[in-house]
Design a protein around this motif. Sequence first.
Motif, short mmCIF file in Angstrom:
data_model
loop_
_atom_site.label_atom_id
_atom_site.label_comp_id
_atom_site.label_asym_id
_atom_site.label_seq_id
_atom_site.Cartn_x
_atom_site.Cartn_y
_atom_site.Cartn_z
N ALA A 188 0.83 -1.21 0.00
CA ALA A 188 0.00 0.00 0.00
C ALA A 188 0.86 1.26 0.00
CB ALA A 188 -0.93 0.00 1.21
N TYR A 189 1.97 1.22 0.75
CA TYR A 189 2.87 2.38 0.80
C TYR A 189 3.44 2.67 -0.60
CZ TYR A 189 6.87 5.27 2.16
OH TYR A 189 7.79 6.28 2.27
N CYS A 190 3.90 1.64 -1.29
CA CYS A 190 4.45 1.83 -2.64
C CYS A 190 3.37 2.31 -3.59
CB CYS A 190 5.08 0.54 -3.13
SG CYS A 190 6.61 0.08 -2.25
N GLU A 191 2.15 1.78 -3.45
CA GLU A 191 1.06 2.23 -4.32
C GLU A 191 0.74 3.71 -4.08
OE1 GLU A 191 -1.92 -0.52 -3.18
OE2 GLU A 191 -0.95 -2.24 -4.16
N GLY A 192 0.69 4.11 -2.80
CA GLY A 192 0.45 5.52 -2.50
C GLY A 192 1.55 6.41 -3.03
N TYR A 193 2.79 5.95 -2.91
CA TYR A 193 3.92 6.71 -3.44
C TYR A 193 3.76 6.91 -4.94
CZ TYR A 193 8.76 8.30 -3.85
OH TYR A 193 9.88 9.05 -4.08
N ALA A 194 3.37 5.83 -5.64
CA ALA A 194 3.20 5.92 -7.09
C ALA A 194 2.07 6.86 -7.47
CB ALA A 194 2.95 4.53 -7.66
N GLU A 195 1.01 6.92 -6.65
CA GLU A 195 -0.12 7.80 -6.95
C GLU A 195 0.31 9.26 -6.98
OE1 GLU A 195 -3.04 6.92 -4.02
OE2 GLU A 195 -3.38 4.88 -4.72
N SER A 196 1.25 9.66 -6.10
CA SER A 196 1.70 11.05 -6.06
C SER A 196 2.87 11.33 -6.98
CB SER A 196 2.09 11.43 -4.62
OG SER A 196 0.95 11.59 -3.81
N SER A 197 3.76 10.35 -7.13
CA SER A 197 4.98 10.61 -7.90
C SER A 197 4.90 10.16 -9.35
CB SER A 197 6.16 9.89 -7.24
OG SER A 197 6.04 8.48 -7.40
N GLY A 198 3.98 9.23 -9.64
CA GLY A 198 3.90 8.68 -10.98
C GLY A 198 4.85 7.53 -11.22
N THR A 199 5.67 7.18 -10.20
CA THR A 199 6.64 6.09 -10.33
C THR A 199 6.51 5.16 -9.13
OG1 THR A 199 8.18 7.53 -11.51
CG2 THR A 199 9.08 5.50 -10.57
N ASP A 200 6.29 3.88 -9.39
CA ASP A 200 6.23 2.90 -8.30
C ASP A 200 7.66 2.50 -7.93
OD1 ASP A 200 5.99 0.42 -6.79
OD2 ASP A 200 3.90 0.38 -7.46
N PRO A 201 8.05 2.62 -6.65
CA PRO A 201 9.43 2.28 -6.26
C PRO A 201 9.79 0.83 -6.58
CG PRO A 201 8.28 3.42 -4.47
CD PRO A 201 7.25 3.10 -5.52
N ARG A 202 8.79 -0.05 -6.63
CA ARG A 202 9.08 -1.46 -6.90
C ARG A 202 9.53 -1.69 -8.33
NH1 ARG A 202 3.41 -3.52 -4.72
NH2 ARG A 202 2.89 -1.64 -5.93
N ALA A 203 9.33 -0.70 -9.20
CA ALA A 203 9.81 -0.82 -10.57
C ALA A 203 11.34 -0.79 -10.63
CB ALA A 203 9.24 0.31 -11.44
N GLU A 204 11.96 -0.27 -9.57
CA GLU A 204 13.43 -0.26 -9.46
C GLU A 204 13.83 -1.36 -8.48
OE1 GLU A 204 15.31 1.27 -11.29
OE2 GLU A 204 14.36 3.11 -12.01
N GLY A 205 13.49 -2.62 -8.84
CA GLY A 205 13.65 -3.72 -7.90
C GLY A 205 15.06 -3.92 -7.40
N GLU A 206 16.05 -3.85 -8.28
CA GLU A 206 17.43 -4.08 -7.86
C GLU A 206 17.92 -2.98 -6.91
OE1 GLU A 206 16.78 -6.10 -11.75
OE2 GLU A 206 16.44 -4.07 -10.98
N LEU A 207 17.59 -1.72 -7.24
CA LEU A 207 18.01 -0.61 -6.40
C LEU A 207 17.31 -0.68 -5.04
CD1 LEU A 207 19.73 1.99 -6.32
CD2 LEU A 207 17.72 3.23 -7.14
N LEU A 208 16.03 -0.98 -5.05
CA LEU A 208 15.27 -1.06 -3.80
C LEU A 208 15.77 -2.21 -2.93
CD1 LEU A 208 13.02 0.08 -2.07
CD2 LEU A 208 11.37 -1.25 -3.40
N ARG A 209 16.04 -3.36 -3.56
CA ARG A 209 16.55 -4.49 -2.79
C ARG A 209 17.92 -4.17 -2.19
NH1 ARG A 209 19.46 -9.93 -4.75
NH2 ARG A 209 19.63 -10.92 -2.72
N ALA A 210 18.78 -3.50 -2.95
CA ALA A 210 20.11 -3.15 -2.43
C ALA A 210 19.99 -2.24 -1.21
CB ALA A 210 20.94 -2.47 -3.52
#
Length: 503
Positions: free
Chosen positions: A431-453
Amino acid sequence: MSEAASTRGRMSARRTTPAPRPSPALLPSLTPLLREWLPRQRWFAGKGRPIAGFTLVSATELLPPTASPGLVHLLVQTQQPVLPGQGAPQPADCYQLLLGVRAALPPPLASALIGRVTEGPLAGHTVYEALHDPRLAALLLERLRTPGTLGTLRFDRAPAAAIPAGLVPRLASVEQSNSSLIYGDSYILKVFRRVGHGINPDLELPLALAREGCARVPAPVAWYEAGGEDGREPLTLGVLQPYLRGSDDGWQLALRMLRAGLDFSAEARALGRATAEVHLALAAALPTVTLRRQQTAHLAAEMTSRLAAAAQAVPALRPYEPGLRTAFDALAELGGSGRAWPAQRIHGDLHLGQTLRAARGTSHAEGSGGGGGGGSWSLIDFEGEPASPITERRRPQPAVRDVAGMLRSFDYAARSHQPWNPRWAERCRAAYCEGYAESSGTDPRAEGELLRAYETDKAVYEVLYEARNRPDWLPVPMAAVRRLAEPGSATNPAQSPPRRPHP
């Protein structure tokens, strides 16, 4: 030029008061007391190493000892040897101390005692932690109300600020790496304890956000600094901001809802929107950069080095080191293949405890898109990781680092409750990532390698911190370590969105 810096240029037209030179005997007379008292303080960073001595950076009498109570402001550097196995020598830490001075300490201030001075200019007096004394805490606010200089100290406030007199102070009881005074439920003054040269991000970033009109962060009302005359940047010592009365601490709110069996997803989504709004405002207010091949390689190498050091210090981490390292290797490989990421100023230490949710009907962030939960969310405490140098905390970084910190916080909340509810954390993270995407236009999970690191790096930090400070909590980050070390680990158990193409 920053707002804090520009106001320094106007100080010459304001109240300037010379301070008497401190006696050379002052610090030696206090050294035995400080050597005993300082390591017991929550905000002292040098625990586990003996204090060999102190170096006086500055001493300023805000009230002379004869005033009863007197108030002496000190900046002191600690001299601490590096013990075997503790790594390379580190720069000396500088601490801000505010010492009350009385002939005798009244019973209500007994818990603030530092000790009785037997020699030097304060011989025969009792010194104590001044922030516990309402009379001395009130003096700090009065100094901020009337900007000017006193010795090496400079007090200033925002041009439009009108701070009322007579607000009753109280010392906040929450454990933290600094000290906070609350004045009449109207303002909160954060007094930085471990200080360094350069404007503190907890002043710089809220000022920048205020210029952008971002209502998600309380705007600084006043602040005070020291130094700067030698050509070096001054030290930020304290920041006064509006106190968000009646707001819920995000960590405590999450735990209450978890214990009550209530879903936190709507709140997490609203918090994701708030985080994105702050990131967008920071990117608009301050310079941004792009992390390319060389910078990404350096970032991955730093993460790998921290992992190696943590595994050396915490044996329980060693079996998972190879699996965790794959997250950093994947990041370096992507950077080497030409992938680039934007970097900007971020919060730097974001978790649920750095957020406040106001009930509906309060005014501090209404109208800024905070719906979807029970009220409006604010982000606070932009100091960053206090253990890092200020220059490092001011470095632009990918916004995903803040997201990773919040994802780890949801996991901490879920695992602090028995029985553990993994689905609660998974729903919050998604839900947090979805809310972030609603305001920013970019879902953080789309950057899976960077987020995992970044999430792996954060979990490694948590393992080291808990092993040193709260061994009972060590199973919490170790559970994340086991998950993140698995082959093909995803940073979020919820289904990730499809990857977006990159240039």
